[in-house]
Structure formats: structure tokens, C-alpha cells
Design a protein around this motif. Structure first.
Motif, mmCIF file in Angstrom:
data_model
loop_
_atom_site.group_PDB
_atom_site.id
_atom_site.type_symbol
_atom_site.label_atom_id
_atom_site.label_comp_id
_atom_site.label_asym_id
_atom_site.label_seq_id
_atom_site.Cartn_x
_atom_site.Cartn_y
_atom_site.Cartn_z
ATOM 1 N N TRP A 13 0.812 -1.209 0.000
ATOM 2 C CA TRP A 13 0.000 0.000 0.000
ATOM 3 C C TRP A 13 0.850 1.267 0.000
ATOM 4 O O TRP A 13 0.320 2.368 -0.188
ATOM 5 C CB TRP A 13 -0.923 0.018 1.219
ATOM 6 C CG TRP A 13 -2.046 -0.952 1.121
ATOM 7 C CD1 TRP A 13 -2.368 -1.748 0.063
ATOM 8 C CD2 TRP A 13 -3.016 -1.236 2.135
ATOM 9 N NE1 TRP A 13 -3.481 -2.507 0.347
ATOM 10 C CE2 TRP A 13 -3.888 -2.219 1.615
ATOM 11 C CE3 TRP A 13 -3.229 -0.765 3.424
ATOM 12 C CZ2 TRP A 13 -4.955 -2.727 2.345
ATOM 13 C CZ3 TRP A 13 -4.285 -1.263 4.159
ATOM 14 C CH2 TRP A 13 -5.140 -2.235 3.617
ATOM 15 N N THR A 14 2.146 1.129 0.244
ATOM 16 C CA THR A 14 3.027 2.288 0.373
ATOM 17 C C THR A 14 3.853 2.534 -0.883
ATOM 18 O O THR A 14 4.302 3.653 -1.137
ATOM 19 C CB THR A 14 3.950 2.108 1.594
ATOM 20 O OG1 THR A 14 3.147 1.819 2.751
ATOM 21 C CG2 THR A 14 4.774 3.357 1.875
ATOM 22 N N HIS A 16 3.067 2.910 -3.933
ATOM 23 C CA HIS A 16 2.517 3.932 -4.832
ATOM 24 C C HIS A 16 2.915 5.337 -4.368
ATOM 25 O O HIS A 16 3.215 6.210 -5.196
ATOM 26 C CB HIS A 16 1.000 3.808 -4.903
ATOM 27 C CG HIS A 16 0.529 2.468 -5.351
ATOM 28 N ND1 HIS A 16 0.685 2.036 -6.644
ATOM 29 C CD2 HIS A 16 -0.078 1.451 -4.690
ATOM 30 C CE1 HIS A 16 0.187 0.807 -6.769
ATOM 31 N NE2 HIS A 16 -0.282 0.442 -5.589
ATOM 32 N N ARG A 52 0.420 6.034 8.089
ATOM 33 C CA ARG A 52 -0.503 5.266 7.255
ATOM 34 C C ARG A 52 -0.880 3.951 7.943
ATOM 35 O O ARG A 52 -1.118 2.943 7.292
ATOM 36 C CB ARG A 52 0.136 4.958 5.895
ATOM 37 C CG ARG A 52 0.191 6.151 4.969
ATOM 38 C CD ARG A 52 0.780 5.801 3.619
ATOM 39 N NE ARG A 52 0.102 4.686 2.962
ATOM 40 C CZ ARG A 52 -1.076 4.779 2.336
ATOM 41 N NH1 ARG A 52 -1.714 5.924 2.313
ATOM 42 N NH2 ARG A 52 -1.599 3.725 1.750
ATOM 43 N N SER A 54 -2.880 1.032 9.587
ATOM 44 C CA SER A 54 -4.174 0.500 9.188
ATOM 45 C C SER A 54 -4.839 -0.298 10.301
ATOM 46 O O SER A 54 -4.171 -1.037 11.034
ATOM 47 C CB SER A 54 -4.004 -0.399 7.954
ATOM 48 O OG SER A 54 -5.192 -1.099 7.674
ATOM 49 N N ALA A 213 -7.505 -0.248 -3.078
ATOM 50 C CA ALA A 213 -6.087 -0.392 -3.405
ATOM 51 C C ALA A 213 -5.886 -1.382 -4.544
ATOM 52 O O ALA A 213 -6.632 -2.340 -4.700
ATOM 53 C CB ALA A 213 -5.305 -0.853 -2.179
ATOM 54 N N CYS A 216 -4.822 -5.605 -3.302
ATOM 55 C CA CYS A 216 -5.874 -5.894 -2.332
ATOM 56 C C CYS A 216 -5.800 -7.360 -1.966
ATOM 57 O O CYS A 216 -5.920 -8.216 -2.831
ATOM 58 C CB CYS A 216 -7.235 -5.555 -2.922
ATOM 59 S SG CYS A 216 -8.574 -5.606 -1.742
ATOM 60 N N ASN A 280 -5.851 5.727 6.362
ATOM 61 C CA ASN A 280 -4.723 5.193 5.570
ATOM 62 C C ASN A 280 -5.214 4.979 4.133
ATOM 63 O O ASN A 280 -5.006 3.952 3.532
ATOM 64 C CB ASN A 280 -4.197 3.885 6.160
ATOM 65 C CG ASN A 280 -5.197 2.753 6.011
ATOM 66 O OD1 ASN A 280 -6.390 2.958 6.203
ATOM 67 N ND2 ASN A 280 -4.737 1.569 5.670
ATOM 68 N N ASN A 282 -6.392 4.572 0.363
ATOM 69 C CA ASN A 282 -5.785 4.064 -0.864
ATOM 70 C C ASN A 282 -6.620 4.521 -2.055
ATOM 71 O O ASN A 282 -7.754 4.980 -1.899
ATOM 72 C CB ASN A 282 -5.705 2.535 -0.834
ATOM 73 C CG ASN A 282 -4.692 2.040 0.175
ATOM 74 O OD1 ASN A 282 -3.498 2.275 0.044
ATOM 75 N ND2 ASN A 282 -5.171 1.339 1.201
ATOM 76 N N TYR A 283 -6.060 4.361 -3.233
ATOM 77 C CA TYR A 283 -6.724 4.851 -4.439
ATOM 78 C C TYR A 283 -6.710 3.764 -5.515
ATOM 79 O O TYR A 283 -5.801 2.945 -5.566
ATOM 80 C CB TYR A 283 -6.028 6.110 -4.961
ATOM 81 C CG TYR A 283 -5.802 7.153 -3.894
ATOM 82 C CD1 TYR A 283 -6.822 7.994 -3.470
ATOM 83 C CD2 TYR A 283 -4.550 7.291 -3.288
ATOM 84 C CE1 TYR A 283 -6.624 8.939 -2.484
ATOM 85 C CE2 TYR A 283 -4.340 8.241 -2.293
ATOM 86 C CZ TYR A 283 -5.371 9.057 -1.894
ATOM 87 O OH TYR A 283 -5.170 9.990 -0.905
#
Length: 310
Positions: A13-14, A16, A52, A54, A213, A216, A280, A282-283
Motif C-alpha cells: 500500500w506504500t 505507490h 498510514r 491500518s 487499493a 488488495c 490510511n 488508498n486509491y
């Protein structure tokens, strides 16, 4: 030299964000807080510290990462370091009870919810809720953990006393009224620097456990991220300008949250219920590519601007 410090427990997740920081040639360092030590007699380095952490860290065998992060944030805040999404944000991230009480205090409507510890108490909570349809969810969740839909107390009893019952990591199960949307969707509003960036419509017709994300990892459960379909699961809404966005921004400011995704559902009568805050956030890259809006880029720019200030 001052730099941007990323506090997290999930590299996927980091990555990006790291990519965007490198594109902008911003100095950074990652603090992976699954384990470690904190010498409280020492001062932390100078810089900008972005958390971030979670609520779902325990699903990745990082059970005590939030507790470790809370300790680190307390240390940073004691020394007046610039912290993005500090201890108050973490407190809301790991507890939906804290989220709902804070939202209601701010005048933002949430679904009727009862918190329960114990199997008999979960049944009692559903009876007290007195709704024809209701859901259960975990208080410390993320990724839709523990979300189940029920249409009767008998069905709930079968689940709670059956082999598939999921015990929440903090022991608290929420029993919540089920809000039916007209088109089986929810909306997630993204904020960076406390300001609205965009809203994304999420199709929930095939399940509750939806993660924006690209990486995932919901074990053996439905996760539609990245699938190519005629109608994408995630679609950025053009021209979204609902009046309550200002209320969301004020809420984030009051609670010391700079980066977040806030999710709401609109029922068949048009009433808006806010039910989740993700600090935290995500996109989804597919949705962003179509709309030419990029959350991680905006986040990296924001962190860079904060670094200049310190």
C-alpha cells in the motif's frame, strides 16, 4: 537533513506513494512499525511524519502495529514534530465506535449502531436494534472485516453460534441498521491536506468487502480491484459538489486528520448516512487513469509542501 517519514505496516500500500515521492525528488524514509524500539530519552529526527497505519494490520500478522504506532506518535507529538494523521486520527482509524461518536458529535448522521461484546450480547443488540435487516461488522476493521447481512434474528443466531463466526480482534462487534441504496452503491470522498480531492462511486452489488487499493489481499473473498468489466466497480464522479463536503472538511480539521477517505451511502429516500473513515486511504489506479486525477500524487505534493514549512 529533514525528510518525509512514512509510518506504515504494509509495503504494497506504500509503494505507490514512494513512487510519487521519487518522481518529485522528495527525500523520504520508511518506518515499518510492525516491531521495533523507541528510546524515549532521545529526540526524534526533524521532518514530516505521515502515519498510514491500518486498522486491518492484524490480518497481515502485524497484530500490534497500531499500538506500536500509537507509542511512536506520542513520542513525536511530545517533541512537537510535524505529524500528519497523528494520534487522534489513529484513534479513529482503529475504532468505528470512536468514528461514529465523533461524527454524530459533529452533526453528521451515521446509521443506528449498537456495540456488543459477547455472543449473547450480539443477539441482544440485534433485538434492541429492531430493524428488519441489519449488518454486523468489526469495530477494528478495514477491508470490510466481519460485515454480514441478516434479515432475521434466527439467521444471526445461526451465524453467531456457528463455525464461521469471526471474533473481532478487539472483541467488539457492531450491530448496525442496513441502509439500502437505490443503485447498490456507496460513495467514497477523498481528502488530502484536509481538502476535498474527488469522490468515487463504488458498486457494492456483489459484496461488501471492497478495497480501492490495487494490491488488495482479502483472503478467499471478493475483491474487484483491477478487474476489467463493462461497468467498473470504481468510478470517479465528475462535478461532485455536495454541500456536506464542507462538513466533512470541518470534521477532519476538528479531529486533526489531514488525509482520509470518508464513505457514505444514500438511501432510497435520498438520506445520506456516513459510516466509515479511512485514515490510511488508498486509491484505485484504473478509476484515476480514466478521470486523470491522482490521489497519491496530490498526497506527495502535500507532504512536500509540509516539508518546506519545517
Amino acid at each position: 537533513m529533514s525528510k518525509i517519514y512514512i509510518l506504515h505496516e504494509n509495503q504494497e500500500w506504500t509503494d505507490h506513494l514512494v513512487k510519487r515521492l521519487e518522481e518529485l525528488e522528495l527525500p523520504y524514509e520508511q518506518w515499518f512499525l510492525h516491531e521495533g524500539i523507541i528510546d524515549l530519552s532521545e529526540e526524534p529526527p526533524e521532518g514530516v511524519f505521515y502515519s498510514r497505519m491500518s486498522a486491518s494490520s492484524h490480518t497481515r500478522d502485524h497484530r500490534y502495529a497500531p499500538e506500536m504506532t500509537e507509542s511512536v506518535l506520542a513520542w513525536l507529538e511530545m517533541h512537537d514534530r510535524k505529524v500528519i494523521n497523528g494520534s487522534r486520527a489513529l484513534r479513529l482509524e482503529v475504532s468505528k465506535v470512536n468514528q461514529y461518536t465523533a461524527l454524530e458529535k459533529a452533526g453528521i448522521q451515521t446509521p443506528k449502531t449498537i456495540a456488543a461484546v459477547g455472543k449473547e450480547q450480539i443477539i441482544e443488540a440485534a433485538i434492541k436494534l429492531n430493524k428488519p435487516s441489519f449488518i454486523t461488522k468489526h469495530n477494528r476493521a478495514g477491508k470490510g472485516l466481519g460485515v454480514q447481512l441478516f434479515h432475521s434474528i434466527d439467521a444471526l443466531k445461526e451465524y453467531v453460534y456457528g463455525p464461521t463466526f469471526e471474533l473481532p480482534v478487539d472483541g467488539i462487534t457492531l450491530v448496525q441498521e442496513y441502509i439500502q441504496s437505490a443503485d447498490s452503491s456507496i460513495t467514497r470522498c477523498e481528502f488530502v491536506g484536509g481538502k476535498f480531492v474527488y469522490a468515487v462511486k463504488v458498486d457494492t452489488s456483489e459484496g461488501f468487502e471492497l478495497c480501492p487499493a490495487d494490491a488488495c489481499t482479502i483472503d478467499d473473498l471478493f475483491c474487484p480491484v483491477g478487474e476489467q468489466e463493462e461497468t467498473p466497480k470504481f468510478q470517479i464522479i465528475e462535478g461532485f459538489n455536495e454541500a456536506f463536503i464542507a462538513n466533512y472538511e470541518q470534521f477532519l480539521l476538528a479531529n486533526g486528520i489531514q488525509v482520509a477517505g470518508i464513505e457514505f451511502i444514500r438511501d432510497e429516500n435520498g438520506v445520506v448516512y456516513t459510516y466509515d473513515i479511512n485514515t490510511n486511504t488508498n486509491y484505485n489506479s484504473d478509476a484515476e487513469a480514466i478521470a486523470s486525477k491522482f490521489g497519491m500524487l496530490e498526497l506527495a505534493k502535500f507532504l512536500g509542501s509540509e516539508l518546506k514549512k519545517v
